[in-house]
Scaffold this active site. Structure first.
Site, PDB file in Angstrom:
ATOM      1  N   ALA A   1     -10.544  15.114  -1.200  1.00 43.02           N
ATOM      2  CA  ALA A   1     -10.241  14.659   0.220  1.00 43.02           C
ATOM      3  C   ALA A   1     -10.294  15.827   1.141  1.00 43.02           C
ATOM      4  CB  ALA A   1      -8.762  14.119   0.114  1.00 43.02           C
TER       5      ALA A   1
ATOM      6  N   GLU B   1     -12.488   4.834  -6.098  1.00 46.48           N
ATOM      7  CA  GLU B   1     -11.170   5.140  -5.792  1.00 46.48           C
ATOM      8  C   GLU B   1     -10.379   5.971  -6.515  1.00 46.48           C
ATOM      9  OE1 GLU B   1     -10.106   3.756  -2.519  1.00 46.48           O
ATOM     10  OE2 GLU B   1      -8.495   5.441  -2.778  1.00 46.48           O
ATOM     11  N   ASP B   2      -9.835   7.109  -6.214  1.00 52.47           N
ATOM     12  CA  ASP B   2      -8.761   8.063  -7.088  1.00 52.47           C
ATOM     13  C   ASP B   2      -9.553   8.507  -8.437  1.00 52.47           C
ATOM     14  OD1 ASP B   2      -7.254   7.636  -4.829  1.00 52.47           O
ATOM     15  OD2 ASP B   2      -5.691   6.952  -5.488  1.00 52.47           O
TER      16      ASP B   2
ATOM     17  N   LYS C   1      -5.567  -1.885  -2.173  1.00 50.77           N
ATOM     18  CA  LYS C   1      -6.870  -1.761  -1.352  1.00 50.77           C
ATOM     19  C   LYS C   1      -7.647  -2.970  -1.037  1.00 50.77           C
ATOM     20  CE  LYS C   1      -6.858   2.996  -1.323  1.00 50.77           C
ATOM     21  NZ  LYS C   1      -7.223   4.043  -0.243  1.00 50.77           N
TER      22      LYS C   1
ATOM     23  N   TYR D   1       0.955  -1.200  -0.014  1.00 56.23           N
ATOM     24  CA  TYR D   1       0.135   0.020   0.101  1.00 56.23           C
ATOM     25  C   TYR D   1       0.918   1.251  -0.060  1.00 56.23           C
ATOM     26  CZ  TYR D   1      -4.323   2.706   1.377  1.00 56.23           C
ATOM     27  OH  TYR D   1      -5.173   3.449   1.678  1.00 56.23           O
TER      28      TYR D   1
ATOM     29  N   ARG E   1      -6.506   9.977 -10.482  1.00 51.75           N
ATOM     30  CA  ARG E   1      -5.648  11.039  -9.610  1.00 51.75           C
ATOM     31  C   ARG E   1      -5.342   9.944  -8.565  1.00 51.75           C
ATOM     32  NH1 ARG E   1      -5.867  10.301  -4.510  1.00 51.75           N
ATOM     33  NH2 ARG E   1      -7.785  11.402  -3.777  1.00 51.75           N
TER      34      ARG E   1
ATOM     35  N   ASP F   1     -13.967   6.277  -1.527  1.00 49.62           N
ATOM     36  CA  ASP F   1     -13.207   6.184  -0.297  1.00 49.62           C
ATOM     37  C   ASP F   1     -12.312   7.137  -0.085  1.00 49.62           C
ATOM     38  OD1 ASP F   1     -11.556   4.696   1.279  1.00 49.62           O
ATOM     39  OD2 ASP F   1     -10.052   4.684   0.026  1.00 49.62           O
ATOM     40  N   ASP F   2     -12.166   8.156  -1.259  1.00 48.37           N
ATOM     41  CA  ASP F   2     -11.398   9.207  -0.915  1.00 48.37           C
ATOM     42  C   ASP F   2     -12.124  10.427  -0.276  1.00 48.37           C
ATOM     43  OD1 ASP F   2      -8.988   8.736  -2.372  1.00 48.37           O
ATOM     44  OD2 ASP F   2     -10.237   8.032  -3.807  1.00 48.37           O
TER      45      ASP F   2
ATOM     46  N   ASN G   1      -0.412  11.739   0.358  1.00 48.28           N
ATOM     47  CA  ASN G   1       0.212  10.398  -0.121  1.00 48.28           C
ATOM     48  C   ASN G   1       0.818  10.650  -1.493  1.00 48.28           C
ATOM     49  OD1 ASN G   1      -0.670   9.095   2.277  1.00 48.28           O
ATOM     50  ND2 ASN G   1      -2.552   8.775   1.170  1.00 48.28           N
TER      51      ASN G   1
ATOM     52  N   ASN H   1      -4.937   7.272   7.864  1.00 50.25           N
ATOM     53  CA  ASN H   1      -5.261   6.767   6.300  1.00 50.25           C
ATOM     54  C   ASN H   1      -6.459   6.067   6.449  1.00 50.25           C
ATOM     55  OD1 ASN H   1      -4.989   4.792   3.907  1.00 50.25           O
ATOM     56  ND2 ASN H   1      -3.150   5.943   3.507  1.00 50.25           N
TER      57      ASN H   1
HETATM   58  N1  LIG Z   1      -4.757  10.120   4.359  1.00 46.00           N
HETATM   59  C1  LIG Z   1      -5.732   9.616   3.136  1.00 46.00           C
HETATM   60  O1  LIG Z   1      -6.153   8.564   3.832  1.00 46.00           O
HETATM   61  C2  LIG Z   1      -5.867  10.229   2.292  1.00 46.00           C
HETATM   62  C3  LIG Z   1      -5.037  11.193   1.473  1.00 46.00           C
HETATM   63  N2  LIG Z   1      -5.500  11.658   0.230  1.00 46.00           N
HETATM   64  C4  LIG Z   1      -4.565  12.437  -0.254  1.00 46.00           C
HETATM   65  O2  LIG Z   1      -5.035  13.746  -0.426  1.00 46.00           O
HETATM   66  C5  LIG Z   1      -4.172  14.652  -1.186  1.00 46.00           C
HETATM   67  C6  LIG Z   1      -5.393  15.164  -2.150  1.00 46.00           C
HETATM   68  O3  LIG Z   1      -6.387  14.440  -2.802  1.00 46.00           O
HETATM   69  P1  LIG Z   1      -7.568  15.056  -3.671  1.00 46.00           P
HETATM   70  O4  LIG Z   1      -8.201  15.939  -2.722  1.00 46.00           O
HETATM   71  O5  LIG Z   1      -8.244  14.022  -4.225  1.00 46.00           O
HETATM   72  O6  LIG Z   1      -6.641  15.971  -4.716  1.00 46.00           O
HETATM   73  P2  LIG Z   1      -6.825  17.426  -5.596  1.00 46.00           P
HETATM   74  O7  LIG Z   1      -5.925  17.386  -6.551  1.00 46.00           O
HETATM   75  O8  LIG Z   1      -8.279  17.201  -5.901  1.00 46.00           O
HETATM   76  O9  LIG Z   1      -6.840  18.491  -4.352  1.00 46.00           O
HETATM   77  C7  LIG Z   1      -5.647  19.029  -4.154  1.00 46.00           C
HETATM   78  C8  LIG Z   1      -6.312  20.364  -3.432  1.00 46.00           C
HETATM   79  O10 LIG Z   1      -4.956  20.857  -3.028  1.00 46.00           O
HETATM   80  C9  LIG Z   1      -4.844  22.216  -3.427  1.00 46.00           C
HETATM   81  N3  LIG Z   1      -3.392  22.649  -3.649  1.00 46.00           N
HETATM   82  C10 LIG Z   1      -2.711  22.049  -4.650  1.00 46.00           C
HETATM   83  N4  LIG Z   1      -1.320  22.952  -4.367  1.00 46.00           N
HETATM   84  C11 LIG Z   1      -1.357  23.717  -3.414  1.00 46.00           C
HETATM   85  C12 LIG Z   1      -0.675  24.684  -2.969  1.00 46.00           C
HETATM   86  N5  LIG Z   1       0.712  24.854  -3.186  1.00 46.00           N
HETATM   87  N6  LIG Z   1      -1.261  25.333  -1.950  1.00 46.00           N
HETATM   88  C13 LIG Z   1      -2.331  25.406  -1.532  1.00 46.00           C
HETATM   89  N7  LIG Z   1      -3.288  24.400  -1.855  1.00 46.00           N
HETATM   90  C14 LIG Z   1      -2.825  23.582  -3.003  1.00 46.00           C
HETATM   91  C15 LIG Z   1      -5.391  22.101  -4.863  1.00 46.00           C
HETATM   92  O11 LIG Z   1      -5.688  23.566  -5.151  1.00 46.00           O
HETATM   93  C16 LIG Z   1      -6.822  21.349  -4.429  1.00 46.00           C
HETATM   94  O12 LIG Z   1      -7.658  22.098  -3.802  1.00 46.00           O
HETATM   95  C17 LIG Z   1      -3.612  13.326  -2.150  1.00 46.00           C
HETATM   96  O13 LIG Z   1      -2.209  13.544  -2.172  1.00 46.00           O
HETATM   97  C18 LIG Z   1      -3.896  12.127  -1.674  1.00 46.00           C
HETATM   98  O14 LIG Z   1      -3.186  11.167  -1.594  1.00 46.00           O
HETATM   99  C19 LIG Z   1      -6.666  11.260  -0.468  1.00 46.00           C
HETATM  100  C20 LIG Z   1      -7.392  10.390   0.218  1.00 46.00           C
HETATM  101  C21 LIG Z   1      -7.212   9.848   1.318  1.00 46.00           C
HETATM  102  C1  LIG Z   2      -5.108   6.738   0.775  1.00 45.56           C
HETATM  103  C2  LIG Z   2      -5.791   7.284  -0.363  1.00 45.56           C
HETATM  104  O1  LIG Z   2      -6.973   6.904  -0.858  1.00 45.56           O
HETATM  105  C3  LIG Z   2      -5.274   8.135  -1.412  1.00 45.56           C
HETATM  106  O2  LIG Z   2      -4.284   8.693  -0.971  1.00 45.56           O
HETATM  107  O3  LIG Z   2      -5.886   8.376  -2.063  1.00 45.56           O
HETATM  108 MG   LIG Z   3      -7.641   7.265  -2.746  1.00 40.84          MG
END
Ligand SMILES: NC(=O)C1=CN([C@@H]2O[C@H](COP(=O)(O)OP(=O)(O)OC[C@H]3O[C@@H](n4cnc5c(N)ncnc54)[C@H](O)[C@@H]3O)[C@@H](O)[C@H]2O)C=CC1
Ligand SMILES: CC(=O)C(=O)O
Ligand SMILES: [Mg+2]
Length: 564
Positions: free
Chosen positions: A295, A231-232, A160, A88, A142, A254-255, A401, A445
């Site tokens: 997210a 997912e993603d 997953k 993962y 994504r 999931d996200d 991530n 996570n």
């Molecule tokens: N810990 C966990 O369980 C999870 C973590 N994530 C992580 O969350 C992250 C985002 O995922 P999504 O929301 O789907 O992506 P996304 O690309 O839709 O959102 C990213 C956001 O960050 C903002 N952003 C980008 N660069 C920036 C900067 N320099 N300053 C301020 N804001 C900025 C964008 O404008 C956007 O609003 C990914 O890295 C993903 O791996 C996602 C799902 C689960």
């Molecule tokens: C953990 C997860 O689902 C993500 O980073 O997109």
């Molecule tokens: Mg995800």
């Protein structure tokens, strides 16, 4: 005619093998004479640990899972914190990026935009139709924070689902990893001669939606007992398809929802500690989201329930939350905003854009800072120190991530707050020796949530996945810390206890499904909580330990036979 599942663009004739089942009669002589299951487990671990590169470990475990899934899952359960960073995040991110180069055999279902109009026949090719219970479906647009990887997103679905098996005892043959191919906008892959997907740019949303409507309908017909996990998907499509199908089919994102639930859970535990230290009520927390995608907004929506459960109105709860995107603070007077940002856009600020994080921190004075921005190192020393100056115990969750995109490291968060931080990250960090003690990072996570949420939804045969079920999974997780884990300062339970936690979450989810009357397995309603927990535990698949030489011979026989 044998079922042959090949990627639709391939000329190959590889069969998709489910994990090999032992043939009925073992042939003595096919295994070395002193092969012993316990020693073999140690041998597998030794082989795994001998690999220098994480991606080699990933490939080794992938082969082990195919050849001997009992041993793979047995070792996975025994060494959960060693295995999850490989199967993962973070290594699965690299596995996705290199999928077209390291590809060896099909492990899931590929459905492409070219299959529109005939999706039914593609789904029918799946070898274990009646067994299907859970599918993780990605379109690769994504993957983690790595962007549009096209068909290379398949390993995220596979990873997953491995966690569903390990973490919640879903039967391996009940899982279907699916990657949808709508093309990719990443030129590097379009130019790569080894790229396995369609060599075209992504199709427009209208065409994608027509495809998705057919796909979801045919999935529900082909696999009537199936729960779908999106997912993603890129943020626009993540919200679009969750809303479009959530009342029609058993599906969750999931996200948006899994992440919302896991972060709410860690936040509840952190907020209690932080409020105890500051003397401020729980309702006074101020949460800043750095990143406003699927997210960030998903977590913000889920955190609303923290404040409403504490007695605030919806309006008051919303005012505890601030969003920052790549343009800075999100507020209505800033101009046109994407649909998913509007609800949380601030109405109480009308000045010029506030772009710099330090300026936003100074303006908002948050008690909690959440990173979901895909921006490595965005929580600088100055930002972390500002959080420490504002709060006796600052809550800092860099959740992006894989680990290389985390907004800060655990070591930096501890060092720059003089050890006061309440921390959780999306990908794992190591524990840290700190002033004669050990500090443990939390891993916020969704892997803590989706196995139990999925198990509960499957066992109750839910017609849909409600918000209350997602919230129940979160509260179930928050309440699962043992006194020892509280003593250790943990915000999340140790991942080694994932089965126990998933069972508790599943019970809470089933109860919430019953209250909403979306459960179709209504026999469970009459059970006491104790009986329900026993029922859930009894349903979990367990890898077998097979010490008998004859069984090992069967296994070797199975592997050998499957190669010819
Ligand atoms: N810990 C966990 O369980 C999870 C973590 N994530 C992580 O969350 C992250 C985002 O995922 P999504 O929301 O789907 O992506 P996304 O690309 O839709 O959102 C990213 C956001 O960050 C903002 N952003 C980008 N660069 C920036 C900067 N320099 N300053 C301020 N804001 C900025 C964008 O404008 C956007 O609003 C990914 O890295 C993903 O791996 C996602 C799902 C689960
Ligand atoms: C953990 C997860 O689902 C993500 O980073 O997109
Ligand atoms: Mg995800």
């Amino acid at each position: 005619m044998p079922i042959v599942l090949t990627p639709y663009w391939s000329n190959g004739v590889q069969k998709l093998k489910m994990a090999p089942m032992p043939p009925p009669r073992p042939k003595h002589g096919l295994t070395p004479p002193t092969l012993d299951d316990e020693v073999h487990a140690a041998r597998c671990m030794q082989q795994l640990r001998s690999k220098d590169k994480d991606i080699e470990k990933y490939i080794y475990l992938s082969m082990l899972k195919e050849q001997d899934h009992h041993m793979f899952y047995r070792l996975c359960l025994q060494h959960m914190s060693e295995f999850t960073p490989i199967i993962y995040t973070p290594t699965v991110g690299q596995a996705c990026q290199e999928y077209s180069h390291n590809y060896r055999r099909p492990e899931g279902l590929f459905v492409s935009i070219k299959d529109k109009g005939k999706i039914k026949s593609v789904l029918r090719a799946w070898p274990k139709i009646d067994e299907a219970r859970i599918s993780v479906v990605t379109d690769g647009s994504r993957i983690l924070g790595l962007g549009d990887l096209g068909i290379n997103g398949m390993p995220i679905s596979i990873g997953k689902l491995s966690l569903y098996v390990a973490g919640a005892g879903i039967r391996p043959e009940s899982t279907i990893p699916i990657c949808l191919d709508f093309g990719t906008n990443t030129q590097k892959y379009l130019d790569d001669p080894l790229y396995l997907g369609l060599r075209k740019k992504r199709v427009a949303t209208t065409e994608m939606t027509e495809f998705m409507d057919e796909f979801m309908l045919e999935m529900s017909v082909a696999f009537p007992k199936l729960l779908v996990q999106f997912e993603d998907f890129s943020t626009d499509h993540a919200f679009l398809y969750l809303e479009r199908y959530r009342n029609q089919y058993p599906v969750f994102n999931d996200d948006i929802q899994g992440t919302g639930a896991v972060v709410l859970s860690g936040f509840i535990n952190a907020a209690r500690l932080s409020s105890a230290a500051s003397g401020r009520p729980l309702t006074s927390h101020r949460v800043l989201f750095f990143g406003a995608g699927s997210a960030g907004v998903g977590v913000a929506m889920q955190l609303m329930s923290f404040f409403t459960l504490e007695g605030l109105s919806e309006q008051e709860a919303r005012e505890r939350i601030w969003l920052v995107d790549s343009q800075g603070l999100v507020y209505t007077a800033r101009g046109e905003l994407a649909e998913h940002k509007r609800y949380f856009a601030r109405r109480d600020y009308t000045g010029p854009p506030i772009k710099d994080l330090l300026d936003v921190l100074e303006y908002v004075k948050p008690t909690a800072l959440m990173g979901l921005s895909t921006t490595s190192g965005a929580f600088t020393q100055a930002a972390i120190q500002t959080m420490a100056a504002l709060n006796p115990l600052p809550i800092i969750f860099p959740l992006s991530n894989p680990v290389a995109l985390s907004e800060c490291t655990f070591a930096d968060a501890v060092r720059h707050t003089d050890g006061k931080v309440l921390f959780a990250s999306g990908s794992p960090f190591h524990a840290l020796p700190w002033q004669g003690t050990t500090r443990y990072p939390g891993q916020g996570n969704n892997m803590y949530i989706f196995p139990g949420l999925g198990l509960g939804a499957i066992l109750a045969r839910c017609a849909s996945v409600t918000d209350a079920m997602v919230e129940a999974s979160s509260l179930g997780l928050a309440n699962s810390l043992t006194p020892e884990e509280v003593e250790m300062g943990l915000l999340y339970p140790q991942i080694e206890r994932i089965r126990e936690i998933s069972a508790q979450i599943a019970v809470a989810v089933i109860r919430a499904a019953q209250e909403a009357a979306v459960d179709r397995h209504t026999d469970l309603r009459a059970m006491s909580d104790k009986e329900l927990l026993a029922f859930v535990n009894g349903k979990m698949w367990n890898p077998s330990v097979r010490p008998a030489l004859s069984t090992l011979a069967e296994r070797a026989d199975g592997v050998l036979l499957s190669q010819y």
